[in-house]
Structure formats: C-alpha cells, structure tokens
Enzyme design. Structure first.
Site, PDB file in Angstrom:
ATOM      1  CE1 TYR A 179      60.588 -10.864  -7.579  1.00  0.00           C
ATOM      2  CE2 TYR A 179      58.287 -10.278  -7.753  1.00  0.00           C
ATOM      3  CZ  TYR A 179      59.590 -10.097  -8.147  1.00  0.00           C
ATOM      4  OH  TYR A 179      59.907  -9.158  -9.084  1.00  0.00           O
ATOM      5  CE  LYS A 209      61.307  -8.514 -12.993  1.00  0.00           C
ATOM      6  NZ  LYS A 209      60.406  -8.087 -11.943  1.00  0.00           N
TER       7      LYS A 209
HETATM    8  P1  FBP Z   1      59.266  -3.068 -10.000  1.00  0.00           P
HETATM    9  O1  FBP Z   1      60.590  -2.703 -10.591  1.00  0.00           O
HETATM   10  O2  FBP Z   1      58.277  -1.946 -10.106  1.00  0.00           O
HETATM   11  O3  FBP Z   1      59.421  -3.595  -8.606  1.00  0.00           O
HETATM   12  O4  FBP Z   1      58.675  -4.229 -10.909  1.00  0.00           O
HETATM   13  C1  FBP Z   1      59.163  -5.525 -10.832  1.00  0.00           C
HETATM   14  C2  FBP Z   1      58.074  -6.485 -10.453  1.00  0.00           C
HETATM   15  O5  FBP Z   1      58.547  -7.807 -10.433  1.00  0.00           O
HETATM   16  C3  FBP Z   1      56.831  -6.411 -11.327  1.00  0.00           C
HETATM   17  O6  FBP Z   1      56.904  -7.253 -12.441  1.00  0.00           O
HETATM   18  C4  FBP Z   1      55.756  -6.774 -10.371  1.00  0.00           C
HETATM   19  O7  FBP Z   1      54.546  -6.168 -10.659  1.00  0.00           O
HETATM   20  C5  FBP Z   1      56.254  -6.241  -9.076  1.00  0.00           C
HETATM   21  O8  FBP Z   1      57.638  -6.189  -9.140  1.00  0.00           O
HETATM   22  C6  FBP Z   1      55.813  -7.098  -7.938  1.00  0.00           C
HETATM   23  O9  FBP Z   1      56.123  -6.427  -6.764  1.00  0.00           O
HETATM   24  P2  FBP Z   1      55.867  -7.046  -5.353  1.00  0.00           P
HETATM   25  O10 FBP Z   1      57.231  -7.187  -4.736  1.00  0.00           O
HETATM   26  O11 FBP Z   1      55.052  -6.055  -4.637  1.00  0.00           O
HETATM   27  O12 FBP Z   1      55.179  -8.364  -5.526  1.00  0.00           O
END
Ligand code: FBP
Length: 257
Positions: free
Chosen positions: A147, A178
C-alpha cells in the site's frame, strides 16, 4: 537425486482453476471496531461462517483472532504485522507474530503489509525479506499487501503508483501481491504486467455505494489479468454477504486462465 530447492512457494492451496477469492478480516486492528463493525460482523465466528459458507479460498486473520476463532475449514493466511489507526505520521507496521507461530496456528500462507513510500519503507522491506525467507524455508508462500502511503504519496490509485507497488512485491519476493484497483482495466493491466510472476489480488477497499459498482471493479481487475480479490468490508458489511460472494465467484471463476 537431491530434491530441487524451490526459490518461491506455491499459492496453489488458495487457487481454484488459477483464480482466487480471499476474505480479509484484520480491520479490527487496522481501523478499530467502531469504524467498520456492527453487532453482527464484530463477531469473528460470524466471519468464519461467511468464509466457509461463502466458499472463499482463504481467510486472513491476525494471530489473536486465529488463536480463538479459526476452525480449520478454510485455508488460513496469517497476517504477521499490523498497525492501529490512532497514531498519525509516517506509517510503519511491525511484525507481531513469528512465521513459526503462524504455522503452529495452521497458516498456509504468511501475510505482511508494506507501506511503500513511507519514511519507514526500508524497515518494512527488510522485515518482509526475513519473513519471506522463513516462510519459503517452511514451504509457505508470502503475500505482500503493498500500500503506497505517507507524505510522499499524492494519489495511491494512480497507474504509476499502483504498478510500482506491484513491482515492489515482485522485486521483494512476494508470491502474491495485494494492491488497490486503479479504476480501469487498461491501467490495472500495467500493474498486473509489472507484478510478473507474482499473483495479483485486488484489494476491496471501503464499501462501494452499490453492489453493481463494486462488481464492476472486480470485473475490471479480472479482465486486466488479476488472479482474484482479497476483500473484507464489501462482503461482510453487505446485508447479504452470501449473495455478494456468489456474484463475486461468478466473475472471478468465470474464465479459466
Ligand atoms: P477491505 O476489503 O475491507 O478493504 O480489506 C482489505 C484490507 O487490505 C485489509 O486486509 C486491511 O485491514 C485493510 O484493507 C486496510 O485498509 P486501509 O486501506 O485503510 O489501510
């Protein structure tokens, strides 16, 4: 003949005809219960039921939830790092569970979040590197949530940024990465190409305004060559998680790779 040493681990436990649908449930730590949960989905036993009856290929838990609620009916991906949402500033997510302990809980893959672009990305690269090697030694794949985040990141769904996240996963040895959806299949296909042999999972994100809007994103990611989806809120915040899981399955598993 000595057994050939593999340099990566297979994601096959989580695949059906080369595709996959994973259920994520670490938001209690990442966002806090009052942000995402209601009386029904605050209970991890309910999520275990959604994963099982919804025919998911895997469930993502932190270790505390796995210890108390995992029933072995769906392959487990153990997230070995995580952070809470309360502290502000450059994001850093540290390891909180060993690979060995994750395996003792029944994990069939290890999950780890890297905040690409954070002032602390180097520490997460190094920690993921150690975890990835330990996982591979034990025959488990390592899945990287990559991310882009922090002051250096303006737009975390821009083609250039998402493809950089995908490539970072490949370069660091993730068996699957992911990443967030870029918004259209053309730009997302560049991210899929950039991930090379690392399998690409689209991240679900906050609940979309309508089921149709969410399903269109998933269709776009699959059309772009993604292996599948790792989703949380768009399923277990849905009034009918089994119906949306059914619709997702039809999209994800419709075409063989
Ligand atoms: P969601 O489908 O609810 O977005 O979950 C995916 C995920 O990667 C989770 O594993 C994690 O808790 C969340 O998104 C993190 O979200 P953020 O973008 O707020 O960090």
């Amino acid at each position: 003949m000595p057994k050939k040493k593999t340099k990566s681990a297979s994601m096959s436990t989580f695949l059906t005809n080369g595709r996959s649908m994973l259920l994520a449930y670490d938001q209690g730590l990442e966002h806090g219960p009052s942000t995402d949960f209601n009386d029904r989905n605050v209970d991890p036993s309910y999520i275990m039921e959604v994963a099982t009856k919804g025919k998911f290929n895997g469930i993502v838990f932190q270790k505390g939830i796995a210890e108390k609620y995992f029933n072995g009916k769906v392959p487990l991906i153990l997230k070995v790092n995580g952070k809470a949402a309360l502290a502000k500033g450059e994001p850093m997510s540290r390891q909180n569970c060993s690979v060995e302990y994750a395996i003792s809980l029944g994990a069939k893959a290890i999950g780890y979040t890297i905040y690409l672009g954070s002032a602390y990305e180097g520490e997460m690269f190094a920690e993921f590197g150690r975890i990835q090697e330990q996982a591979h030694k034990a025959g488990l794949p390592a899945i990287a949530w990559v991310y882009p985040r922090g002051a250096a990141i303006q737009n975390d769904t821009a083609k250039e940024i998402v493809s950089y996240a995908a490539r970072t996963g490949l370069e660091l040895g993730a068996d699957a990465v992911k990443i967030k959806y870029t918004g259209d299949p053309q730009s997302f296909s560049w991210a899929v190409k950039s991930a090379g042999k690392s399998l690409v999972f689209m991240s679900g994100g906050p609940k979309a305004p309508t089921d149709e809007a969410f399903l269109a994103q998933v269709q776009g990611a699959i059309d772009a060559g993604a292996t599948g989806l790792a989703v949380g809120r768009n399923v277990w915040q849905n009034e009918d998680p089994f119906k949306i899981a059914d619709s997702l399955r039809r999209i994800i598993f419709a075409k063989k790779l």
